[in-house]
Design a protein around this motif. Structure first.
Motif, PDB file in Angstrom:
ATOM      1  N   LEU A   1     -17.983 -40.193  18.097  1.00 34.34           N
ATOM      2  CA  LEU A   1     -19.036 -40.771  17.271  1.00 34.34           C
ATOM      3  C   LEU A   1     -20.384 -40.225  17.709  1.00 34.34           C
ATOM      4  O   LEU A   1     -20.520 -39.729  18.833  1.00 34.34           O
ATOM      5  CB  LEU A   1     -19.032 -42.317  17.362  1.00 34.34           C
ATOM      6  CG  LEU A   1     -19.584 -42.989  18.628  1.00 34.34           C
ATOM      7  CD1 LEU A   1     -19.691 -44.502  18.409  1.00 34.34           C
ATOM      8  CD2 LEU A   1     -18.809 -42.683  19.853  1.00 34.34           C
ATOM      9  N   LEU A   2     -21.350 -40.312  16.797  1.00 36.23           N
ATOM     10  CA  LEU A   2     -22.703 -39.918  17.155  1.00 36.23           C
ATOM     11  C   LEU A   2     -23.316 -41.088  17.907  1.00 36.23           C
ATOM     12  O   LEU A   2     -23.871 -42.015  17.312  1.00 36.23           O
ATOM     13  CB  LEU A   2     -23.506 -39.581  15.901  1.00 36.23           C
ATOM     14  CG  LEU A   2     -24.910 -39.026  16.136  1.00 36.23           C
ATOM     15  CD1 LEU A   2     -24.875 -37.779  16.991  1.00 36.23           C
ATOM     16  CD2 LEU A   2     -25.586 -38.740  14.802  1.00 36.23           C
ATOM     17  N   PHE A   3     -23.207 -41.035  19.204  1.00 33.61           N
ATOM     18  CA  PHE A   3     -23.487 -42.187  20.067  1.00 33.61           C
ATOM     19  C   PHE A   3     -24.864 -42.774  19.808  1.00 33.61           C
ATOM     20  O   PHE A   3     -25.030 -43.993  19.758  1.00 33.61           O
ATOM     21  CB  PHE A   3     -23.360 -41.753  21.531  1.00 33.61           C
ATOM     22  CG  PHE A   3     -23.500 -42.871  22.514  1.00 33.61           C
ATOM     23  CD1 PHE A   3     -24.629 -42.978  23.316  1.00 33.61           C
ATOM     24  CD2 PHE A   3     -22.486 -43.802  22.677  1.00 33.61           C
ATOM     25  CE1 PHE A   3     -24.763 -44.003  24.236  1.00 33.61           C
ATOM     26  CE2 PHE A   3     -22.599 -44.831  23.593  1.00 33.61           C
ATOM     27  CZ  PHE A   3     -23.735 -44.939  24.378  1.00 33.61           C
ATOM     28  N   SER A   4     -25.851 -41.933  19.631  1.00 38.24           N
ATOM     29  CA  SER A   4     -27.223 -42.407  19.483  1.00 38.24           C
ATOM     30  C   SER A   4     -27.459 -43.135  18.161  1.00 38.24           C
ATOM     31  O   SER A   4     -28.540 -43.686  17.946  1.00 38.24           O
ATOM     32  CB  SER A   4     -28.201 -41.246  19.611  1.00 38.24           C
ATOM     33  OG  SER A   4     -27.939 -40.272  18.625  1.00 38.24           O
ATOM     34  N   SER A   5     -26.476 -43.155  17.272  1.00 38.17           N
ATOM     35  CA  SER A   5     -26.584 -43.872  16.000  1.00 38.17           C
ATOM     36  C   SER A   5     -25.966 -45.258  16.047  1.00 38.17           C
ATOM     37  O   SER A   5     -25.915 -45.951  15.036  1.00 38.17           O
ATOM     38  CB  SER A   5     -25.916 -43.066  14.870  1.00 38.17           C
ATOM     39  OG  SER A   5     -26.613 -41.869  14.629  1.00 38.17           O
ATOM     40  N   TYR A   6     -25.490 -45.649  17.212  1.00 35.79           N
ATOM     41  CA  TYR A   6     -24.764 -46.914  17.345  1.00 35.79           C
ATOM     42  C   TYR A   6     -25.451 -47.864  18.316  1.00 35.79           C
ATOM     43  O   TYR A   6     -25.835 -47.475  19.426  1.00 35.79           O
ATOM     44  CB  TYR A   6     -23.341 -46.669  17.830  1.00 35.79           C
ATOM     45  CG  TYR A   6     -22.430 -46.127  16.767  1.00 35.79           C
ATOM     46  CD1 TYR A   6     -22.499 -44.797  16.378  1.00 35.79           C
ATOM     47  CD2 TYR A   6     -21.513 -46.957  16.134  1.00 35.79           C
ATOM     48  CE1 TYR A   6     -21.679 -44.305  15.384  1.00 35.79           C
ATOM     49  CE2 TYR A   6     -20.668 -46.465  15.148  1.00 35.79           C
ATOM     50  CZ  TYR A   6     -20.769 -45.140  14.785  1.00 35.79           C
ATOM     51  OH  TYR A   6     -19.954 -44.654  13.803  1.00 35.79           O
ATOM     52  N   THR A   7     -25.599 -49.103  17.859  1.00 32.44           N
ATOM     53  CA  THR A   7     -25.904 -50.177  18.790  1.00 32.44           C
ATOM     54  C   THR A   7     -24.667 -50.413  19.630  1.00 32.44           C
ATOM     55  O   THR A   7     -23.554 -50.492  19.103  1.00 32.44           O
ATOM     56  CB  THR A   7     -26.281 -51.471  18.038  1.00 32.44           C
ATOM     57  OG1 THR A   7     -27.492 -51.274  17.327  1.00 32.44           O
ATOM     58  CG2 THR A   7     -26.453 -52.609  19.010  1.00 32.44           C
ATOM     59  N   MET A   8     -24.836 -50.562  20.944  1.00 25.34           N
ATOM     60  CA  MET A   8     -23.710 -50.761  21.842  1.00 25.34           C
ATOM     61  C   MET A   8     -23.746 -52.169  22.414  1.00 25.34           C
ATOM     62  O   MET A   8     -24.827 -52.757  22.599  1.00 25.34           O
ATOM     63  CB  MET A   8     -23.727 -49.729  22.970  1.00 25.34           C
ATOM     64  CG  MET A   8     -23.645 -48.292  22.497  1.00 25.34           C
ATOM     65  SD  MET A   8     -22.148 -47.926  21.554  1.00 25.34           S
ATOM     66  CE  MET A   8     -20.887 -48.166  22.798  1.00 25.34           C
ATOM     67  N   SER A   9     -22.577 -52.687  22.725  1.00 26.45           N
ATOM     68  CA  SER A   9     -22.519 -54.066  23.185  1.00 26.45           C
ATOM     69  C   SER A   9     -21.356 -54.266  24.136  1.00 26.45           C
ATOM     70  O   SER A   9     -20.479 -53.408  24.272  1.00 26.45           O
ATOM     71  CB  SER A   9     -22.383 -55.007  21.985  1.00 26.45           C
ATOM     72  OG  SER A   9     -21.260 -54.647  21.215  1.00 26.45           O
TER      73      SER A   9
END
Length: 124
Positions: A27-35
């Motif tokens: 995935l394009l990591f910087s496009s995702y909120t992480m939790s």
């Protein structure tokens, strides 16, 4: 294919620290909120902490506020959960989560992609 792989879980005494890591791929990591979420014995999965795409905003469950810190490294596609002053009630399987977001600074107490989880056990 999106993969979220948690690591760092284990057995720790009450009051001690532990640091969890989650490596993301596919995935394009910087496009995702992480939790981070957790599920204790006999309990439903609950929200723990979230960090915005930019890393500038964070959000915590009241039960961990002041003890846990979430952070991310967009260059390494990793998200971390530093857990301090652990309590027996923090015992749970901890899951990494990802949610696509159009907004760099938004945080969400939800996720639509999950890792397999890592066990954290806090002894009294």
């Amino acid at each position: 294919q999106v993969q979220l792989v948690e690591s760092g879980g284990g057995l720790v005494q009450a009051g001690g620290p532990l640091r969890l890591s989650c490596a993301a791929s596919g995935l394009l990591f910087s496009s995702y909120t992480m939790s981070w979420f957790r599920q204790g014995p006999g309990k439903e999965r609950e929200f723990v902490a979230a960090v915005s795409r930019s890393g500038s905003n964070t959000y915590y469950a009241d039960s961990v506020k002041g003890r846990f810190t979430i952070s991310r490294d967009n260059g390494k596609n990793n998200v971390y959960l530093q857990m301090n002053s652990l309590k027996p009630e923090d015992t749970a399987v901890y899951y990494c989560g990802a949610k696509f977001s159009y907004y760099r600074d938004s945080v969400y107490a939800e996720s639509d992609k999950w890792g397999q989880g890592t066990q954290v056990t806090v002894s009294s």
